[in-house]
Scaffold this motif. Structure first.
Motif, PDB file in Angstrom:
ATOM      1  N   ARG A  55       0.819  -1.208   0.000  1.00  0.00           N
ATOM      2  CA  ARG A  55       0.000   0.000   0.000  1.00  0.00           C
ATOM      3  C   ARG A  55       0.855   1.261   0.000  1.00  0.00           C
ATOM      4  O   ARG A  55       0.572   2.221  -0.724  1.00  0.00           O
ATOM      5  CB  ARG A  55      -0.938  -0.001   1.218  1.00  0.00           C
ATOM      6  N   PHE A  56       1.926   1.273   0.799  1.00  0.00           N
ATOM      7  CA  PHE A  56       2.831   2.436   0.802  1.00  0.00           C
ATOM      8  C   PHE A  56       3.502   2.588  -0.566  1.00  0.00           C
ATOM      9  O   PHE A  56       3.729   3.695  -1.035  1.00  0.00           O
ATOM     10  CB  PHE A  56       3.897   2.289   1.889  1.00  0.00           C
ATOM     11  N   LYS A  79      -7.080   0.670   0.081  1.00  0.00           N
ATOM     12  CA  LYS A  79      -6.232   1.869   0.029  1.00  0.00           C
ATOM     13  C   LYS A  79      -5.228   1.784  -1.121  1.00  0.00           C
ATOM     14  O   LYS A  79      -4.917   2.792  -1.750  1.00  0.00           O
ATOM     15  CB  LYS A  79      -5.496   2.056   1.368  1.00  0.00           C
ATOM     16  N   LEU A  80      -4.722   0.587  -1.373  1.00  0.00           N
ATOM     17  CA  LEU A  80      -3.801   0.396  -2.487  1.00  0.00           C
ATOM     18  C   LEU A  80      -4.482   0.757  -3.809  1.00  0.00           C
ATOM     19  O   LEU A  80      -3.921   1.491  -4.637  1.00  0.00           O
ATOM     20  CB  LEU A  80      -3.314  -1.065  -2.510  1.00  0.00           C
ATOM     21  N   LEU A  81      -5.694   0.244  -4.014  1.00  0.00           N
ATOM     22  CA  LEU A  81      -6.411   0.496  -5.267  1.00  0.00           C
ATOM     23  C   LEU A  81      -6.769   1.966  -5.455  1.00  0.00           C
ATOM     24  O   LEU A  81      -6.863   2.451  -6.581  1.00  0.00           O
ATOM     25  CB  LEU A  81      -7.681  -0.361  -5.326  1.00  0.00           C
ATOM     26  N   MET A  82      -6.952   2.682  -4.352  1.00  0.00           N
ATOM     27  CA  MET A  82      -7.323   4.091  -4.423  1.00  0.00           C
ATOM     28  C   MET A  82      -6.113   5.023  -4.458  1.00  0.00           C
ATOM     29  O   MET A  82      -6.256   6.236  -4.574  1.00  0.00           O
ATOM     30  CB  MET A  82      -8.208   4.460  -3.229  1.00  0.00           C
ATOM     31  N   PHE A 126      -4.631   6.699 -14.891  1.00  0.00           N
ATOM     32  CA  PHE A 126      -6.018   6.554 -14.427  1.00  0.00           C
ATOM     33  C   PHE A 126      -6.078   6.311 -12.927  1.00  0.00           C
ATOM     34  O   PHE A 126      -5.366   5.470 -12.387  1.00  0.00           O
ATOM     35  CB  PHE A 126      -6.702   5.392 -15.157  1.00  0.00           C
ATOM     36  N   HIS A 127      -6.964   7.059 -12.269  1.00  0.00           N
ATOM     37  CA  HIS A 127      -7.218   6.871 -10.837  1.00  0.00           C
ATOM     38  C   HIS A 127      -8.687   6.541 -10.631  1.00  0.00           C
ATOM     39  O   HIS A 127      -9.552   7.190 -11.229  1.00  0.00           O
ATOM     40  CB  HIS A 127      -6.869   8.140 -10.043  1.00  0.00           C
ATOM     41  N   PHE A 128      -8.971   5.579  -9.795  1.00  0.00           N
ATOM     42  CA  PHE A 128     -10.359   5.231  -9.506  1.00  0.00           C
ATOM     43  C   PHE A 128     -11.032   6.347  -8.712  1.00  0.00           C
ATOM     44  O   PHE A 128     -10.414   6.984  -7.860  1.00  0.00           O
ATOM     45  CB  PHE A 128     -10.438   3.913  -8.728  1.00  0.00           C
ATOM     46  N   GLU A 182     -15.799   1.557  -4.602  1.00  0.00           N
ATOM     47  CA  GLU A 182     -16.746   0.685  -5.300  1.00  0.00           C
ATOM     48  C   GLU A 182     -16.370   0.530  -6.771  1.00  0.00           C
ATOM     49  O   GLU A 182     -16.448  -0.561  -7.330  1.00  0.00           O
ATOM     50  CB  GLU A 182     -18.170   1.237  -5.172  1.00  0.00           C
ATOM     51  N   GLN A 183     -15.947   1.634  -7.393  1.00  0.00           N
ATOM     52  CA  GLN A 183     -15.539   1.564  -8.798  1.00  0.00           C
ATOM     53  C   GLN A 183     -14.295   0.682  -8.951  1.00  0.00           C
ATOM     54  O   GLN A 183     -14.202  -0.123  -9.882  1.00  0.00           O
ATOM     55  CB  GLN A 183     -15.253   2.966  -9.339  1.00  0.00           C
ATOM     56  N   ALA A 184     -13.349   0.811  -8.030  1.00  0.00           N
ATOM     57  CA  ALA A 184     -12.120   0.017  -8.088  1.00  0.00           C
ATOM     58  C   ALA A 184     -12.429  -1.474  -7.950  1.00  0.00           C
ATOM     59  O   ALA A 184     -11.924  -2.303  -8.727  1.00  0.00           O
ATOM     60  CB  ALA A 184     -11.165   0.465  -6.987  1.00  0.00           C
ATOM     61  N   TRP A 185     -13.264  -1.815  -6.981  1.00  0.00           N
ATOM     62  CA  TRP A 185     -13.587  -3.233  -6.770  1.00  0.00           C
ATOM     63  C   TRP A 185     -14.462  -3.756  -7.898  1.00  0.00           C
ATOM     64  O   TRP A 185     -14.353  -4.944  -8.259  1.00  0.00           O
ATOM     65  CB  TRP A 185     -14.241  -3.426  -5.400  1.00  0.00           C
ATOM     66  N   ALA A 186     -15.306  -2.916  -8.457  1.00  0.00           N
ATOM     67  CA  ALA A 186     -16.113  -3.344  -9.605  1.00  0.00           C
ATOM     68  C   ALA A 186     -15.205  -3.703 -10.774  1.00  0.00           C
ATOM     69  O   ALA A 186     -15.398  -4.730 -11.434  1.00  0.00           O
ATOM     70  CB  ALA A 186     -17.090  -2.235 -10.011  1.00  0.00           C
ATOM     71  N   TYR A 187     -14.174  -2.876 -10.997  1.00  0.00           N
ATOM     72  CA  TYR A 187     -13.292  -3.171 -12.119  1.00  0.00           C
ATOM     73  C   TYR A 187     -12.424  -4.404 -11.847  1.00  0.00           C
ATOM     74  O   TYR A 187     -12.093  -5.151 -12.767  1.00  0.00           O
ATOM     75  CB  TYR A 187     -12.415  -1.975 -12.490  1.00  0.00           C
ATOM     76  N   LEU A 188     -12.088  -4.605 -10.587  1.00  0.00           N
ATOM     77  CA  LEU A 188     -11.384  -5.835 -10.223  1.00  0.00           C
ATOM     78  C   LEU A 188     -12.241  -7.051 -10.582  1.00  0.00           C
ATOM     79  O   LEU A 188     -11.767  -8.009 -11.200  1.00  0.00           O
ATOM     80  CB  LEU A 188     -11.063  -5.835  -8.719  1.00  0.00           C
ATOM     81  N   LEU A 189     -13.523  -6.988 -10.244  1.00  0.00           N
ATOM     82  CA  LEU A 189     -14.435  -8.104 -10.521  1.00  0.00           C
ATOM     83  C   LEU A 189     -14.666  -8.274 -12.016  1.00  0.00           C
ATOM     84  O   LEU A 189     -14.783  -9.391 -12.518  1.00  0.00           O
ATOM     85  CB  LEU A 189     -15.766  -7.871  -9.789  1.00  0.00           C
TER      86      LEU A 189
END
Length: 403
Positions: free
Chosen positions: A168-169, A206-209, A250-252, A256-263
């Motif tokens: 994450r860091f 936090k990593l995805l964001m 690109f930043h999420f 919810e958008q980040a996890w949606a794209y993961l799925l």
């Protein structure tokens, strides 16, 4: 080194340090907030460490709360602000790769900082804005390197969540992980299975964001950390799709958008069961599910009035931003225009309800009334019926007369 400008968050908390020092003890700002001050990044939490023991802190300040006194933490209430003040401490062996079996309060700052995870998180800052760096953190900041404090293997064996924190860091700072530290992380990845899912979710979220999320996610894949995370085992190819399909800038917009794209990248059909494994809330699951659904709809057709009414313009705009990032067609203006044209955005906005129809037309509760209310709603969404009492009652009378 000395900070040229002390951030306002620290300036506000200086009286706390002064009070502790006036009572004969040491006190410092510590942790990530000091790192962020050095890097001139926004500061979130101001953490204070002291040589004073919890009972001594309670004698210095009149308003305190025992939020974690067994671990040396006292919450001090001062000037409408809250400050967590923690006594310098050392820790015994970790019983579950997360929590120490016992802590010992000490008077030494160095002994306290020795137990921190990474050198860039092991700074202390005194009341004169002087940065105290006992483990080479300033050099690591300059070289944009994440290095474990002391024995890397020991640090991750103490607390396996530090593996996720390191990634994450990496994602938030854009740093690289020092070779021995990375090797120790990889050797201990299996310990993540013993860490609570809720804590891992927070770190991955936090990593995805984070601004350098692709860098953190790429390391998560290359170091095989994903193999020990819920629902991600054997998903290397799919995660690489997620990494390669979106541009680096690109930043999420939301978790919810980040996890949606993961799925979407994982091509997962069972959204809620997947997210339940991550112990997420029902609201979070519903929003992610809606985002994935709209994404699939947009692969087949344009957005309709019914879609905007059902999912809301914000959900659809987040899907459009994903499409834009992937180089697919997008149309924000159309979504805004459809939303503006909608007569209602929620069925609770309909000016005539079921109880009124029952009273006016001697209707009974049941399928007939439910169907009638659904027709009213769908006619309004389609733009064929105004949301006025006269228009609604006229529509109902025509429907009843036609039976």
């Amino acid at each position: 080194m000395r900070l040229k400008t002390l951030p306002s968050e620290f300036q506000k908390a200086l009286p706390i340090l002064s009070k502790i020092k006036e009572s004969g003890y040491e006190a410092y700002f510590v942790g990530g907030s000091v790192r962020d001050a050095i890097l001139e990044r926004p500061i979130h939490d101001v953490d204070i460490a002291t040589s004073a023991y919890p009972e001594e802190i309670k004698k210095i300040f009149s308003r305190t709360v025992d939020v974690g006194i067994e671990h040396g933490t006292i919450l001090v209430l001062e000037e409408d602000e809250e400050y967590e003040i923690t006594t310098f401490r050392t820790e015994e062996a970790y019983v579950d790769y997360r929590r120490p079996s016992q802590v010992h309060f000490v008077r030494s700052l160095k002994e306290d900082l020795k137990r921190r995870d990474f050198t860039v998180n092991a700074f202390a800052l005194n009341h004169t804005s002087e940065v105290i760096d006992l483990f080479g953190g300033l050099k690591d900041l300059e070289e944009k390197t994440l290095r474990a404090v002391g024995d890397a293997k020991e640090r991750f064996n103490e607390d396996a969540l530090r593996i996720m924190r390191g990634l994450r860091f990496m994602a938030s700072l854009g740093f690289s992980i020092e070779e021995k530290t990375l090797a120790a992380m990889i050797d201990n990845t299996f310990l993540l299975e013993r860490i609570s899912v809720e804590r891992i979710f927070i770190e991955l979220d936090k990593l995805l964001m984070a601004p350098f999320w692709q860098k953190g996610l790429a390391q998560l894949v290359s170091s095989n950390v994903y193999q020990f995370l819920p629902e991600l085992k054997n998903s290397k190819k799919q995660l690489e799709v997620m990494l390669n399909d979106l541009p680096f800038h690109f930043h999420f917009e939301s978790s919810e958008q980040a996890w949606a794209y993961l799925l979407i990248s994982l091509n997962t059909k069972t959204i809620k069961p997947f997210l339940k494994q991550w112990k997420t809330s029902n609201d979070f699951q519903k929003t992610v599910e809606n985002l994935v659904t709209v994404y699939q709809i947009r692969l087949e057709r344009e957005i309709s009035r019914q879609d905007v009414y059902r999912f809301g313009k914000e959900i659809i705009k987040q899907v459009e931003s994903l499409r834009e990032a992937k180089g697919l067609s997008f149309n924000y203006d159309k979504i805004v225009e459809i939303d503006r044209q909608l007569t209602i955005h929620n069925k609770r906005e309909i000016l005539v309800n079921g109880s009124q129809l029952m009273a006016l037309y001697q209707l009974e509760p049941g399928p007939k009334l439910g169907k009638l209310l659904s027709e009213i709603e769908s006619q309004m969404v389609a733009g064929h019926l105004d949301n006025t009492e006269d228009a609604i009652l006229s529509f109902v009378e025509r429907r009843l007369a036609g039976e």
